[in-house]
Scaffold this active site. Structure first.
Site, PDB file in Angstrom:
ATOM      1  N   TYR A 125     -47.873  77.297  21.702  1.00 20.92           N
ATOM      2  CA  TYR A 125     -48.554  76.281  22.504  1.00 20.92           C
ATOM      3  C   TYR A 125     -47.663  75.949  23.695  1.00 20.92           C
ATOM      4  CZ  TYR A 125     -51.716  72.267  23.250  1.00 20.92           C
ATOM      5  OH  TYR A 125     -52.637  71.392  23.762  1.00 20.92           O
ATOM      6  N   THR A 172     -55.192  67.257  17.556  1.00 24.57           N
ATOM      7  CA  THR A 172     -56.315  66.362  17.292  1.00 24.57           C
ATOM      8  C   THR A 172     -56.321  65.911  15.834  1.00 24.57           C
ATOM      9  OG1 THR A 172     -57.584  67.489  19.009  1.00 24.57           O
ATOM     10  CG2 THR A 172     -58.828  66.110  17.507  1.00 24.57           C
ATOM     11  N   LYS A 225     -51.491  79.725  23.889  1.00 26.94           N
ATOM     12  CA  LYS A 225     -52.363  78.590  24.170  1.00 26.94           C
ATOM     13  C   LYS A 225     -51.729  77.746  25.270  1.00 26.94           C
ATOM     14  CE  LYS A 225     -54.502  74.451  22.231  1.00 26.94           C
ATOM     15  NZ  LYS A 225     -54.677  73.562  21.072  1.00 26.94           N
TER      16      LYS A 225
END
Length: 306
Positions: free
Chosen positions: A144, A57, A170
């Protein structure tokens, strides 16, 4: 130097909402340091588990290594110990190591290892890539699971065995069988966080799979709503979660889905809608159209969560 040892960081993160601050840019596309400091100061004023600087983000994929290091340092300075700040590492192995070392030097508490973009990789390659980054830093490392970096349960277990500073998983894929296998193979050795786009949509069912927290992009511009939603999830309040999904989250997702790459753009749109403009996204992303921004602002007003 990090305040938390890796396993202490895992404990601190697993029971609090996590977020990825947007990175503001000036009109000519340069890092806007002053606005970033202000944003991190605001984001750190709420009770949150941790902030991940220069992540997805935060358009970490568009930052140069020097910019990424600067963003992490600014976040650490601006949070001023109120909440843990983690850096991000992405790209090829050498670049990811550079990111990791720079984040540690900047005072980050931990690191999110992003996928090595573009190239495909099998499990042995992913193992060695992630292992090299874990070995290059004393920070707690979270992988991730997304895109071309989908880690099998066995690879995750081998990483955990090799590296005590590997602390978290994640997920940005949402494969229920894979998540079940990863949790069954690793249990409480790791902590698990949801990372699917607009993670609130999936938060309640994924809680049952051991994912006690998730990364909230909308926390950037509606922090109180995001924190209330997280409390409802952790309290297993299905009625409250469903109400908030219908009231705001699902209509928000409808706007997000109008164009590719809007997952980041809509967050910056939200910042603009509440009067905290963080500038435009960098190409190849595109800003919300005027109509989409107007619809988002109306949704925020209608939901009463500005």
């Amino acid at each position: 130097m990090a305040t938390y040892a890796p396993q202490e960081l895992a404990v601190a993160l697993k029971d609090g909402l996590l977020s990825f601050p947007v990175t503001p840019f000036t009109g000519d596309g340069e890092l806007d340091e002053e606005r970033y400091r202000e944003h991190i100061d605001w984001q750190s004023s709420f009770r949150i588990g941790g902030l991940f600087a220069a992540g997805g983000t935060g358009e970490g994929f568009s930052l140069t290594p020097e910019e990424s290091a600067r963003v992490v340092r600014l976040a650490v300075e601006s949070a001023a110990g109120r909440t843990p700040v983690l850096g991000s590492a992405g790209g090829n192995t050498a670049q990811a190591i550079q990111n990791a070392r720079a984040a540690e030097a900047a005072g980050a508490e931990g690191l999110l290892l992003l996928p090595p973009y573009l190239t495909e990789a099998d499990q042995d390659g992913l193992l060695e890539h992630a292992s090299a980054i874990c070995a290059a830093t004393s920070l707690g490392v979270i992988v991730y699971n997304r895109g071309n970096a989908v880690y099998s349960a066995q690879t995750v277990a081998r990483l955990a065995e090799r590296h005590p500073n590997f602390i978290g998983f994640k997920d940005g894929k949402g494969d229920i069988e894979q998540l079940t296998r990863v949790y069954a193979a690793n249990g409480d050795r790791l902590f698990y966080l949801g990372g699917l786009p607009t993670a609130e949509t999936f938060a309640l069912p994924l809680l049952q799979l051991g994912m006690s927290t998730y990364s909230s992009a909308m926390y950037n511009f509606v922090p109180e709503f995001a924190l209330a939603f997280y409390r409802d999830v952790r309290n297993l309040d299905h009625a409250a979660v469903t109400e908030k999904l219908s009231q705001f989250v699902l209509p928000y997702v409808d706007i997000r889905d109008r164009a590719k790459g809007y997952g980041v753009s809509i967050v910056k749109g939200g910042m603009k809608a509440i009067g905290r403009d963080m500038g435009s996204v960098r190409a190849p992303l595109q800003d919300l159209t005027d109509r989409d921004l107007k619809d988002l602002a109306a949704l925020i007003d209608t939901a009463g969560i500005r």
